[in-house]
Design a protein around this motif. Structure first.
Motif, short mmCIF file in Angstrom:
data_model
loop_
_atom_site.label_atom_id
_atom_site.label_comp_id
_atom_site.label_asym_id
_atom_site.label_seq_id
_atom_site.Cartn_x
_atom_site.Cartn_y
_atom_site.Cartn_z
N SER A 279 0.83 -1.19 0.00
CA SER A 279 0.00 0.00 0.00
C SER A 279 0.88 1.26 0.00
N ASN A 282 2.73 1.60 -3.41
CA ASN A 282 1.87 2.06 -4.50
C ASN A 282 1.57 3.54 -4.39
N GLU A 283 1.28 3.95 -3.17
CA GLU A 283 0.95 5.36 -2.96
C GLU A 283 2.16 6.24 -3.29
N SER A 286 3.12 5.42 -7.48
CA SER A 286 2.14 5.72 -8.51
C SER A 286 1.27 6.92 -8.14
N GLY A 287 0.67 6.84 -6.97
CA GLY A 287 -0.23 7.90 -6.52
C GLY A 287 0.46 9.26 -6.46
N TRP A 290 0.91 10.10 -10.46
CA TRP A 290 -0.28 10.14 -11.32
C TRP A 290 -1.54 10.60 -10.58
N GLY A 291 -1.43 10.80 -9.28
CA GLY A 291 -2.61 11.15 -8.48
C GLY A 291 -3.10 12.56 -8.76
N THR A 292 -4.09 12.96 -7.96
CA THR A 292 -4.72 14.28 -8.19
C THR A 292 -4.29 15.29 -7.13
N SER A 293 -3.36 14.88 -6.28
CA SER A 293 -2.91 15.80 -5.23
C SER A 293 -2.10 16.94 -5.85
N ALA A 296 1.36 15.82 -6.74
CA ALA A 296 1.42 15.03 -7.97
C ALA A 296 1.33 15.97 -9.19
N SER A 331 7.64 9.06 -15.21
CA SER A 331 7.00 8.43 -14.04
C SER A 331 7.78 7.20 -13.61
#
Lengths: 476, 244
Positions: A279, A282-283, A286-287, A290-293, A296, A331
């Motif tokens: 977990s 991944n965060e 990837s997160g 590619w995340g929306t924060s 990122a 990335s």
């Protein structure tokens, strides 16, 4: 004098049917272990070769596909089975022999034979190394426990002393006799060697040096067991007492301590739970890209600005390359740093666990020889780590190759761009070269040193023990 | 020859042997009589080199057993109360082992068999495992080992204890033969009558001291027993008077 003691001891061993039965049982176990190891390695190697060929075939003939889609479809890196693992499979069956080379992810090894094994196989894997580490000392205990204590009980020690026999000559005569009985298992080594050669598996680099070191260190290990058994026998007034003490030590050293050492290592340096680790990974990999924060978004913006600066244009539309591929590669590079950090921390934890476990070799020479044996056989955790590192390096290069295909050729098509079989067939296979012995040595020398210290301590205890038994017998 | 000069052994503050002066010449058998704890076995152990003397010297054929432990044992045979053998080996193999330990590795099986027969072991028993031997048979293997070693001096610690009358008689005959062949024999025993029968001299020990030495031919069995019992009484005055 040594020759007289040796001859007498061998005569007694031959007359004692129990010794013949014990040697026969151990020999039978050894043969079964060698055949089992040979069979396992052949099966694993055949499976690897078949899976590797299928993997290549599927990759080469996947048809038209976007390179990044193919990067998710991807390939496997297979670990070649080494022939020495017939002798000592180490952690091979537990850690997996293939790594899925996927975009955005550094996956753990998979295809673990132990997952298909029955319960009893998980408890103890029959291998020639395990027979030598666990059962050969037991044979020595059963051969030697009464060697001095029995002489005292019978009164023959006093009789021998009246002839002027010296303690050290008695010790060597008895020790050599036990070693000669043990050496009747030598044909087993020849069988193991034949099985190693006939396994068809990949030879390890420096095979001769590894074999020589294995023989030498196992010889020292068995000497340690012999000296300890002689010392306990010499210090015991009764052979039954010696047997109980030696069986206790054997159980502690060969059975309990190796498991306890690993458990204590894991307790002192706990590794993260699997779910927790994945977990977080991944965060962070990837997160975080590619995340929306906001963070990122800043990273993506930084990549965009870098691309514009690199190609001297004002907008993404003006870029002479495919920007999606550029972003994908960026990335990957971001994620690679995260993988290095997380996997590095995990590896450090595992190494600290190993170092803690190694302290238990102070009470168990079996731990020291176990570490040496699996390292030389290329089947220890560090060898596995070396393979997964190589696989990961290949994954990074492989994904870069696919991303570059997209960057250079996708143009405005982006994710609609498709490569064909001609491109897939140009991509390289994973080639793995196991560590050389000079790379292995830095991690086993403390164990070799520990074994040498055990040997010196055992010899000293045995010598002083026999002398003490002479002195006690003289005053009794 | 076996010789003690001022030989003493102290364990802590207890004297196990005090100022022993004793000579056993070749062709002589000296029996040491005494109660348990009188110092007989300590004397044997000192001559074997098993114990370090607190003072004095123990000599075997002129060699100080502590300064020259191997040389002094070369022609010395020790036969304890229980001759310990390896039960899984035959009498012959036991003899082969103990003679080899003493440095005699050149005997053939036939020669070793002859030693056993001369010691009185029945030919049928020679190739039998020693685990089936009686105490008397084991003693004979011990004697054979001494013969094979070409021993000239013998230390015997209660060798007659537990032997049946026939075996004891055979053993006595063997000892007499050895004595006549010129061996120097020191024997610790409780058996007054056998001592009288085989010994040239009889030493009486009490509380670590050799309190008397008697020519065995000078007294009859009954007189010897009376003298022995007199010594063993806890009457220091009597003992001292007789010792002087």
């Amino acid at each position: 004098m040594i020759a007289a003691v040796l001859k007498k001891e061998l005569r007694q061993y031959v007359r004692d049917g129990r010794v013949l039965v014990l040697v026969g049982v151990l020999f039978g176990l050894g043969v079964a272990a060698a055949l089992s190891g040979w069979n396992t390695v052949r099966a694993m190697e055949a499976e690897r070769a078949a899976a590797s060929a299928v993997d290549r075939d599927v990759w080469d003939n996947q048809g038209q596909k976007n390179p990044h889609t193919a990067a998710h479809f991807s390939r496997y890196a297979f670990r070649p089975i080494t022939n020495v693992s017939v002798f000592d499979p180490g952690v091979n069956t537990a850690v997996g022999g293939a790594v899925w080379l996927e975009a955005h992810h550094q996956d753990p090894a998979t295809l673990r034979p132990i997952e298909d094994a029955v319960e009893i196989h998980r408890f103890a894997q029959l291998s020639p190394a395990w027979i030598l580490q666990c059962f050969a000392p037991l044979l020595l205990v059963l051969l030697v426990f009464a060697s001095v204590a029995g002489e005292r009980e019978r009164g023959t020690l006093r009789h021998m002393m009246s002839t002027g026999v010296r303690a050290n000559k008695l010790l060597w005569g008895k020790g050599l006799a036990a070693l000669i009985v043990l050496s009747t298992l030598a044909p087993l080594l020849a069988l193991v060697l034949a099985m190693v050669m006939a396994s068809g598996a990949s030879p390890l680099p420096d095979a001769a040096a590894r074999g020589g070191l294995l023989v030498a260190t196992y010889a020292v290990y068995l000497l340690v067991c012999l000296f300890i058994a002689l010392a306990v026998s010499a210090r015991s007034r009764r052979s039954k007492t010696a047997l109980v003490v030696l069986l206790g030590f054997w159980a502690l050293s060969a059975v309990v301590a190796p498991r306890l050492a690993n458990n204590v290592g894991a307790l002192v340096h706990p590794a993260p739970q699997s779910a927790e680790f994945w977990s977080a990974l991944n965060e962070a990999s990837s997160g975080a890209f590619w995340g929306t924060s906001e963070e990122a978004k800043k990273r993506q913006e930084a990549v965009r600005e870098r691309a514009l600066a690199e190609y001297g244009v004002a907008s993404v539309e003006e870029l002479p390359i495919n920007y999606d591929g550029y972003m994908l590669q960026a990335s990957e590079e971001f994620a690679n740093e995260v993988f290095d950090e997380h996997y590095g921390a995990l590896h450090d934890t595992l190494m600290r666990q190993r170092e803690t476990a190694r302290y238990f070799s102070l009470v168990s020479p079996t731990i020291a020889i176990g570490n040496i044996s699996s390292a030389l056989a290329g089947s220890d955790v560090a060898a596995h780590h070396h393979f997964t590192n190589a696989a990961e390096q290949f994954r990074r290069d492989f994904i870069r190759l696919l991303n570059e295909e997209m960057i250079e050729h996708a143009g405005k098509d982006g994710y609609n761009y498709q490569s064909d079989n001609a491109f897939w067939r140009q991509t390289p296979d994973f080639q793995y070269t196991p560590q050389t012995i000079s790379e292995v040595w830095p991690r086993i020398w403390p164990d070799v040193l520990m074994l040498a210290l055990w040997c010196l301590a055992g010899l000293s205890l045995a010598t002083s023990g026999v002398r003490a038994s002479f002195a006690e017998e003289a005053t009794s | 020859m076996i010789e003690a000069r001022g030989l003493s052994k102290v364990f802590g503050t207890a004297w196990a042997l005090r100022e022993l002066d004793l000579v056993v010449a070749q062709g002589e058998l000296v029996a040491l009589l005494g109660a348990n704890g009188a110092g007989k076995t300590t004397t044997i152990n000192l001559f074997l080199g098993f114990l370090q003397p607190s003072s004095g010297v123990a000599l075997v054929n002129g060699q100080d057993v502590h300064k020259a432990p191997l040389a002094s044992k070369r022609e010395l045979a020790y036969i304890p109360e229980q001759v310990a053998l390896y039960p899984m080996l035959t009498g012959l193999e036991n003899l082969e082992f103990f003679t080899a330990l003493a440095g005699h590795t050149d005997y053939t099986k036939a020669q070793l068999g002859e030693f056993l027969e001369r010691a009185g072991l029945a030919p049928a028993a020679i190739e039998r495992r020693a685990g089936t031997y009686s105490k008397g048979m084991r003693q004979k293997v011990g004697i054979a080992a001494a013969m094979a070693k070409r021993a000239t001096t013998f230390l015997l610690d209660e060798p007659l204890s537990g032997l049946d009358p026939k075996a004891a008689n055979e053993f006595s005959t063997t000892l007499r033969n050895l004595k006549h062949e010129g061996a120097a024999i020191l024997m610790a025993t409780h058996d007054i009558f056998r001592a009288k029968e085989v010994a040239s001299r009889i030493g009486m020990m009490k509380a670590g001291r050799l309190v008397d030495q008697i020519d065995s031919a000078s007294l009859g069995h009954a007189e010897l027993e009376a003298v022995y019992l007199e010594h063993m009484r806890d009457d220091a005055a009597t003992v001292t008077a007789r010792a002087s």
